[in-house]
Design an enzyme around this catalytic site. Structure first.
Site, mmCIF file in Angstrom:
data_model
loop_
_atom_site.group_PDB
_atom_site.id
_atom_site.type_symbol
_atom_site.label_atom_id
_atom_site.label_comp_id
_atom_site.label_asym_id
_atom_site.label_seq_id
_atom_site.Cartn_x
_atom_site.Cartn_y
_atom_site.Cartn_z
ATOM 1 C CG ASP A 1 -1.937 -1.052 1.187
ATOM 2 O OD1 ASP A 1 -2.407 -1.378 0.184
ATOM 3 O OD2 ASP A 1 -2.302 -1.934 2.187
ATOM 4 C CG ASP B 1 -4.482 -8.504 1.608
ATOM 5 O OD1 ASP B 1 -3.576 -8.674 0.985
ATOM 6 O OD2 ASP B 1 -4.908 -7.158 2.055
HETATM 7 C C1 GLC Z 1 -6.983 -3.623 1.285
HETATM 8 C C2 GLC Z 1 -5.721 -3.839 1.560
HETATM 9 C C3 GLC Z 1 -4.742 -3.873 0.442
HETATM 10 C C4 GLC Z 1 -5.198 -4.826 -0.523
HETATM 11 C C5 GLC Z 1 -6.753 -4.764 -0.719
HETATM 12 C C6 GLC Z 1 -7.254 -5.918 -1.601
HETATM 13 O O1 GLC Z 1 -7.322 -2.556 0.559
HETATM 14 O O2 GLC Z 1 -5.252 -2.373 2.379
HETATM 15 O O3 GLC Z 1 -3.340 -4.033 0.563
HETATM 16 O O4 GLC Z 1 -4.629 -5.015 -1.751
HETATM 17 O O5 GLC Z 1 -7.601 -4.594 0.630
HETATM 18 O O6 GLC Z 1 -7.327 -6.965 -0.742
#
Ligand code: GLC
Length: 832
Positions: free
Chosen positions: A395, A512
């Site tokens: 991020d 994630d």
């Molecule tokens: C949230 C997290 C980011 C991730 C996204 C998708 O925004 O901060 O790091 O890529 O979710 O899972």
């Protein structure tokens, strides 16, 4: 733009909330880069120093009812009637005659009127490490008024997670006492936990901060004990001290800590007075202690009063700050300085387009939001509690792209820090803790590759090729040049391909919640493979530019290999699949019953250049066909209703929310980018428009969160609460939406050689203007679109002189002559 709860000010520098009962707390930030706070429109929120987990100054109750408590409260009490209220509405929630909260850039001003008393609180942080609450009270009655003024907040004092989970023990180390001579309330803790894991080991270290709380009015009474101030079975809504018109002058050496000051204002009819409340921290100097005796007055019978260690040097430092800000001229100066600082920040990028909302976002709120995401990563918001995450690696690399246009020097410093959290083999921490050191290494397959992206964008912006030769140690090895760090990230990913030349999924990629596809090392992430292809292509360009021809050659070959793998194994007929799992099952394919198509592998097929011609158009058409909603394309379709342990959390999440089929704005921003690259300006802008946070297509009572900043996701039609948004403020979409707007829609894009002008706009636009500071020069760019095209630069003039193509090439002698000794130049662009 107006909804029933508020609107932007004329100059868009403020969002004005006109009633307190918004569907969710509408929040803002105050900060000087070290001392930070969140402020909601009703005065809620918390403060911390540098790090929201380890150095929490004030408390905020998670999941609390009433919501959004506690905060920085000022309560006024009419001495005659005994009635009391807060100009911020919370915590007393008395029905106010007027209410207004103005959220501005790192300040909030909350004003109201009640029983002919106008009161206003301005919250901000000056350059020094304290927050100021400047309060103005005006008596609009025909009779004089005597008001008791209470300023209070609940203190946390140190590690916020330990404060939550170990409070009955943690409170035994709290200390709050009042210094009568300086009229400052001091608070600290005699221990400090700097780790997160649950353990029976106790810390053997004192919190190294001394908190001070003071005001510019004489103090009539005070409290350091929450119990004494609030009273039994009461809350911050009706403290016994407020109700009874005075505090009990409590100090504590154990127990819940409160900082409460009681003052008095006598106001003649029509009279207004302004005073300032200060809450801040100074380093605790243990070297030169003195002792005071506390509690003699509260010590019934034979018990012992307490001896408390005071910190002479810290006290002197705090007194100096308090003395400074008791002077209203200093407060005014600090506020003017803050406003000037952020106006200057915004001046580096200015646009005037036919779309008012785009102007508001690109000129003010989107730029502001990216400075906030850069500062706070995904750590401190009303949705990220500031208890767990530290600085997220992927991020934060992306977050650099926002301030890059205005403060490249901030980005430079951050990139060096990030390179220092990379390992010799090119892997990185997934998140790390700048204050206490260390981090968590999770193995997410995309994380290492964000560093090269951020570094290459930095060089395009600044032209500072020498940055590649700067030396930074790896986290686990000796120093290496930035270029070597960059190569390490790429080599690491290349070394982790499967036999089909696709990237391994590992325990997750950008998404994630696709977290159980690839833990055995077999599952493949098609998206990471595309991301790798993109980085390789960027790397080829960089290597060509700096004369690293052998490396360019090697990466060309790698790119071709990967491009072929993607187009051979991952094309599903009308779009690209999302990946495979350890068991060999495919996700994101027409053959799946759920999760048939994912947005990211369509947009990135275009962004990485691996989808050409027909395929590029088809996969983005499939996005429109299957993923479209009134707020932009969904992350995937159809949402999972069946739990699949070999996919992971996405399938456990309720359909239509978060990564299970919501309109997740971060991938939405990449879809806009992809459409721009395809030259489909109307479609790109359609998505951009839908995603704007103030877009009224969703009723604000349903949308719920702030209409002035992007939210992480909006609930999709796959869920009955379609349109409900969440996780506002700290989201990667902020940065990418900003760069989509400036670089890809308006088309003002840095390259290694200079600026490229490549607009991709709605056909209906007849023109627009952009001011963009680039390498020290303000380019005033006027674009005309007389024939109504989406893209295609017919002519480009710099200072009235025609240039070839659509580039302002700084290597070109002619261009250099035109730019010589200029800080401001005119660029005229004709589309057609
Ligand atoms: C949230 C997290 C980011 C991730 C996204 C998708 O925004 O901060 O790091 O890529 O979710 O899972």
């Amino acid at each position: 733009m107006q909804n029933k709860y508020g609107h932007f000010s004329q100059d868009a520098l403020e969002f004005i909330i006109t009633r307190p009962d918004t569907p969710a707390p509408w929040v803002n930030y105050i900060s000087n880069g070290k001392y930070h706070g969140l402020v909601s429109h009703t005065g809620g929120g918390y403060s911390f120093y540098v790090n929201p987990r380890d150095n929490r100054i004030t408390r905020w109750r998670y999941n609390s009812l009433p919501a959004d408590r506690p905060g920085r409260y000022v309560v006024l009490r009419d001495r005659q009637s005994g009635s009391y209220w807060s100009p911020t509405w919370q915590p007393t929630c008395v029905a106010l005659e007027q209410f207004e909260c103005r959220h501005g850039l790192y300040y909030s001003r909350i004003a109201s009127r009640y029983q002919k008393i106008r009161a206003e609180v301005l919250y901000f942080v000056p350059a020094d490490d304290l927050e100021l609450w400047q309060v103005t009270v005006r008596n609009e009655d025909e009779t004089g008024k005597t008001l008791d003024i209470f300023a209070y907040e609940e203190l946390c004092l140190g590690h916020a997670l330990v404060d939550l989970i170990n409070q009955p023990n943690d409170q035994h180390f709290n200390e709050v006492y009042f210094d009568h001579q300086s009229e400052i309330l001091y608070a600290t803790k005699r221990y400090w936990v700097k780790y997160r894991g649950a353990t029976v080991q106790q810390a053997n270290e004192a919190w190294d901060k001394l908190v001070f709380f003071a005001a510019s009015l004489p103090i009539k009474s005070y409290d350091g004990s929450r119990e004494q101030f609030i009273g039994r079975w009461r809350s911050e809504s009706n403290p016994i001290a407020v109700e009874s018109g005075g505090c009990s002058n409590s100090a504590i050496t154990a127990g819940d800590a409160e900082a409460a000051l009681h003052m008095e204002l006598v106001l003649q009819p029509g009279e207004a007075q302004t005073f300032t409340v200060m809450l801040g921290v100074v380093p605790k100097d243990e070297a030169d202690p003195e002792y005071i005796v506390l509690g003699a007055e509260n010590c019934p019978g034979d018990c012992q009063p307490m001896r408390v260690r005071r910190h002479r040097a810290s006290k002197i430092a705090a007194e100096e700050l308090v003395r400074k800000y008791r002077n209203p001229a200093e407060v005014a100066k600090a506020f003017a300085h803050l406003q000037e600082k952020w106006r200057t920040y915004l001046a580096a990028v200015r646009v005037a387009t036919p779309d008012d909302e785009m102007n508001i976002l690109l000129n003010v709120w989107n730029q502001y939001q990216t400075s906030v995401t850069f500062q706070f990563s995904r750590d401190a918001s009303y949705y990220h509690g500031g208890l767990l995450f530290g600085r997220g690696y992927r991020d934060s690399c992306q977050d650099t792209l926002g301030p890059l246009m205005t403060h490249p020097e901030w980005v430079r410093e951050r990139l060096l820090e990030m390179a220092g959290h990379q390992f010799r083999d090119g892997s990185t921490f997934h998140l790390y803790y700048p204050l206490t050191g260390g981090g968590e290494k999770t193995g997410h397959s995309d994380t290492p590759l964000w560093l090269p992206l951020a570094i290459m964008e930095y060089i395009k912006e600044t032209g500072e090729l020498a940055f590649l030769s700067c030396k930074v140690p790896f986290h686990d090895a000796d120093e290496a040049t930035v270029f070597e760090h960059l190569l390490a990230a790429i080599e690491f990913t290349l070394a982790n391909l499967t036999h089909r030349n696709l990237a391994k999924f590992g325990p997750g990629d950008w998404n994630d919640t696709l977290d159980y596809l690839g833990r055995a090392g077999k599952g493949e992430s098609v998206w990471v493979t595309m991301f790798l292809a993109y980085i390789l292509r960027e790397m080829i360009e960089l290597c060509d530019f700096i004369g690293e021809t052998k490396k360019a050659e090697r990466y060309r070959k790698e790119y071709q290999k990967i491009e072929q793998a993607l187009n051979t194994h991952c094309w599903d007929g009308s779009w690209y699949i999302r990946g495979t799992n350890d068991q060999g099952a495919v996700i994101g394919s027409g053959r799946n019953a759920e999760g048939k198509i994912f947005l990211n592998t369509q947009s990135w097929a275009v962004i990485s250049g691996i989808a050409r011609g027909e395929r590029a158009l088809r996969c983005m058409d499939a996005v429109q066909q299957y993923l479209e909603t009134p707020k932009g394309p969904k992350i995937l379709h159809p949402a999972y209703t069946q739990i699949n342990p070999n996919i992971g959390l996405a399938t456990r999440c309720v359909p239509g929310k978060k990564e299970n089929g919501a309109v997740f704005n971060h991938p939405v921003s990449w879809a806009i980018l992809a459409e721009c690259l395809l030259g489909r300006g109307d479609r790109a802008f359609e998505i951009y428009k839908k995603a704007q946070p103030m877009n009224p297509v969703i009723d604000i009572d349903r949308y719920q969160v702030e209409p002035y900043v992007y939210a992480e996701y909006v609930t999709s039609p796959d869920h009955p609460l379609m349109g409900q948004a969440s996780h506002s403020w700290l989201t990667g979409s902020s940065t990418w939406m900003l760069r989509d707007g400036i670089d890809y829609i308006l088309g003002v894009r840095p390259t290694y050689r200079g600026l490229q002008i490549e607009p991709c706009i709605p056909k209906a636009w007849r023109g627009y203007e952009v001011v963009r500071r680039f390498r020290g020069i303000y380019y005033h760019i006027k674009v005309a679109n007389p024939t109504g095209v989406c893209r295609g630069v017919k002519s480009l003039r710099l200072e009235g002189e025609q240039l070839p193509g659509n580039q302002i090439n700084l290597d070109d002698e002619h261009v250099n002559r035109l730019l010589a000794n200029k800080t401001k130049v005119a660029v005229e662009v004709m589309l057609g």
